[in-house]
Design an enzyme around this catalytic site. Structure first.
Site, PDB file in Angstrom:
ATOM      1  N   SER A 185      -9.450   1.728   3.153  1.00 30.90           N
ATOM      2  CA  SER A 185      -8.592   2.524   2.292  1.00 30.90           C
ATOM      3  C   SER A 185      -7.553   1.691   1.551  1.00 30.90           C
ATOM      4  O   SER A 185      -6.905   2.187   0.641  1.00 30.90           O
ATOM      5  CB  SER A 185      -7.881   3.603   3.123  1.00 30.90           C
ATOM      6  OG  SER A 185      -6.969   3.010   4.046  1.00 30.90           O
ATOM      7  N   LYS A 196       0.849  -1.188   0.000  1.00 30.19           N
ATOM      8  CA  LYS A 196       0.000   0.000   0.000  1.00 30.19           C
ATOM      9  C   LYS A 196       0.886   1.239   0.000  1.00 30.19           C
ATOM     10  O   LYS A 196       1.917   1.282   0.694  1.00 30.19           O
ATOM     11  CB  LYS A 196      -0.906  -0.030   1.229  1.00 30.19           C
ATOM     12  CG  LYS A 196      -1.934   1.088   1.321  1.00 30.19           C
ATOM     13  CD  LYS A 196      -2.802   0.874   2.547  1.00 30.19           C
ATOM     14  CE  LYS A 196      -3.838   1.964   2.721  1.00 30.19           C
ATOM     15  NZ  LYS A 196      -4.706   1.726   3.910  1.00 30.19           N
ATOM     16  N   SER A 219     -10.054  -0.654   7.168  1.00 24.06           N
ATOM     17  CA  SER A 219      -9.347  -0.441   5.908  1.00 24.06           C
ATOM     18  C   SER A 219      -8.544  -1.630   5.406  1.00 24.06           C
ATOM     19  O   SER A 219      -7.990  -1.580   4.310  1.00 24.06           O
ATOM     20  CB  SER A 219      -8.433   0.787   6.017  1.00 24.06           C
ATOM     21  OG  SER A 219      -9.220   1.948   6.050  1.00 24.06           O
TER      22      SER A 219
END
Length: 497
Positions: A170, A90, A194
């Site tokens: 996210s 990420k 997330s």
């Protein structure tokens, strides 16, 4: 059912279904190399990611990393089960020499000079850092009306099952990228939902570790009271193997110093079944009929495989919800500028970030920055109001789980992870109607989501959560459930339903 995700250079290799142990077996016997595996994933990124937009940047050194892994294998110095395995990170995780933006154009500055601690652990284990995954900008803590999966740097990530549906945030690129077989494993981060939501909404497995199990050093923060990084993969075994590498103490992250000495070092060994387990079910029923059906089916399956399932209703949720986000606004105002000091060419304060966004032609083009603006006037970390908010949120979240486990003598609690993915819509924002992430997220307790069913083409996940440091328990139960209910299938990249 969709067709296998084949690697043409290795007949019979289905990237979607292959597990890390299977790949290691092929490499040990000379039927596959890390270079060929990495090439296969890079080819998938070139051909498939234009539909999904999960990958922000490919690491130009990925093939060199794979060649080094193959050299170690030839000389008998394999570093472990992740050696030669391609991993996506990420893009809020610092990666030496590779842009780390948290999705914000404000961080399009020289990349970090050092890896995050968790990246160092991956490299030491021989993993191939394949590249960076898109995310909901600033880990989805910029606007009260955001659209998950969008960032100013990467644009919109799509759900690979149905492309006009949302991937949730996210860790949207991490979840969608793994679902689309763009990497064997991805690393996401979670403050509240997330990891588990994008994993479930994209039909893969995600584990939100106990707070303190995985170092946050070098990870762009929202709140050090709740943030953690964790693995996402297409099966529980790969998640467990990756977590075994990620975990460990880090003197730069005081939360990891509470890491227990007897914590398991290899979660993949825990493969016992469901018989004899006592599991609470937090149904969250009456919100979505497909979710209710999947939960009912899951309870029947668990019972049929020897588990005792008890209906529960977790207390204190309204009180937790009332104080969690006010506390987080104080914490991002404290923790994000502390991170930015290591990125001196980026804006250094919340006020400077707000000003950057107002002047940038892209950043506020889809939605606003209400949470950033609230952080400008949030109470200080020494303010009694904030201190009471955080103490209330954390203590009640822990009590909600601990008291429920004790009352019913439970090993774990299950709950639906998500409703079916909603259409991506910048005017309406996220149509988030159901989720079960908050108790474990605010408590700092582990949660594992596993595919449980579908609403048409749209995946629905089931989360297992339990007490602090009981990561092995949630992974064990999730693995047994996955074995009993092998329902996941590869996405078909439909344009719409």
């Amino acid at each position: 059912m969709s067709a296998p995700v084949a690697d043409g250079s290795t007949p019979g290799l289905d990237l979607d279904r292959a597990t890390i142990p299977q790949l290691q077996h092929l490499m040990d016997h000379g039927d596959l190399s890390a270079v060929r595996l990495t090439q296969a994933y890079l080819a998938r990124i070139r051909t498939v990611d234009p539909k999904v937009h999960a990958v922000l940047k490919v690491d130009d050194t990925a093939l060199d990393q794979a060649r080094a892994s193959d050299k170690r294998r030839r000389s008998g110095h394999v570093r472990g089960p992740l050696d030669g395995i391609p991993v996506l990170l990420k893009d809020n995780i610092d990666t030496r020499g590779l842009a780390t933006t948290a999705g914000s154009r404000a961080l399009l500055v020289p990349p970090p000079s050092a890896d995050a601690t968790l990246v160092t652990r991956l490299r030491d284990a021989g993993a191939v850092i394949l590249g960076k995954a898109n995310l909901s900008e600033w880990a989805n803590f910029r606007s009260t009306h955001s659209t998950s999966g969008w960032s100013g740097v990467g644009g919109q990530t799509n759900n690979p099952y149905v492309l006009d549906r949302n991937p949730c945030g996210s860790s949207s690129g991490s979840g969608a990228g793994v679902a689309a077989s763009l990497a064997q494993v991805a690393i996401g981060t979670e403050t509240d939902g997330s990891i588990v939501c994008p994993s479930a909404q994209n039909g893969v497995v995600g584990h939100k570790p106990s707070l303190g199990l995985v170092s946050r050093t070098g990870v762009v923060p929202i709140s050090l009271e709740q943030d953690t990084a964790g693995p996402i993969a297409r099966n529980v075994e790969d998640v467990a193997i990756t977590l075994s590498v990620l975990q460990g103490r880090d003197h730069a992250d005081k939360a990891t110093l509470a890491y227990p000495a007897d914590q398991p070092s290899n979660y993949a060994r825990f493969r016992t079944g469901l018989r004899g387990a006592r599991i609470g079910v937090w149904r969250l029923s009456g919100i979505d009929k497909d979710v209710d059906r999947v939960v009912d089916d899951s309870v029947t399956l668990l019972t049929d495989h020897g588990a005792t399932v008890v209906d529960v209703d977790l207390p204190y949720q309204d009180q937790i919800e009332a104080v969690e986000y006010p506390a987080l606004t104080t914490e991002i105002a404290r923790d994000l500028p502390a991170y930015l000091r290591h990125r001196p060419q980026a804006p250094q304060t919340m006020a400077a970030l707000v000003d950057f966004n107002r002047k940038d032609p892209v950043e506020l083009s889809k939605f606003g920055q209400e949470l950033f603006e609230q952080a400008l006037t949030a109470p200080s970390p020494t303010d009694p109001t904030y201190r009471d908010q955080r103490a209330t949120a954390t203590s009640l979240a822990q009590r909600s789980i601990d008291e429920t486990l004790a009352k019913y003598h439970l090993d774990a609690i299950i709950a639906p992870t998500n409703s079916p993915a909603w259409p991506t819509n910048y005017q309406a924002g996220d149509a988030y109607i159901l989720g079960s992430s908050t108790p474990a997220a605010v408590a700092g307790y582990p949660a594992t989501t596993v595919p449980a069913g579908y609403a048409g083409e749209l995946p629905i996940g089931l989360t297992f959560f339990a007490a602090h440091w009981s990561d092995a328990t949630t992974l064990t139960l999730a693995a047994a459930y996955e074995h009993a209910n092998p329902i996941r299938h590869a996405p078909r990249f439909l344009a719409t339903t």
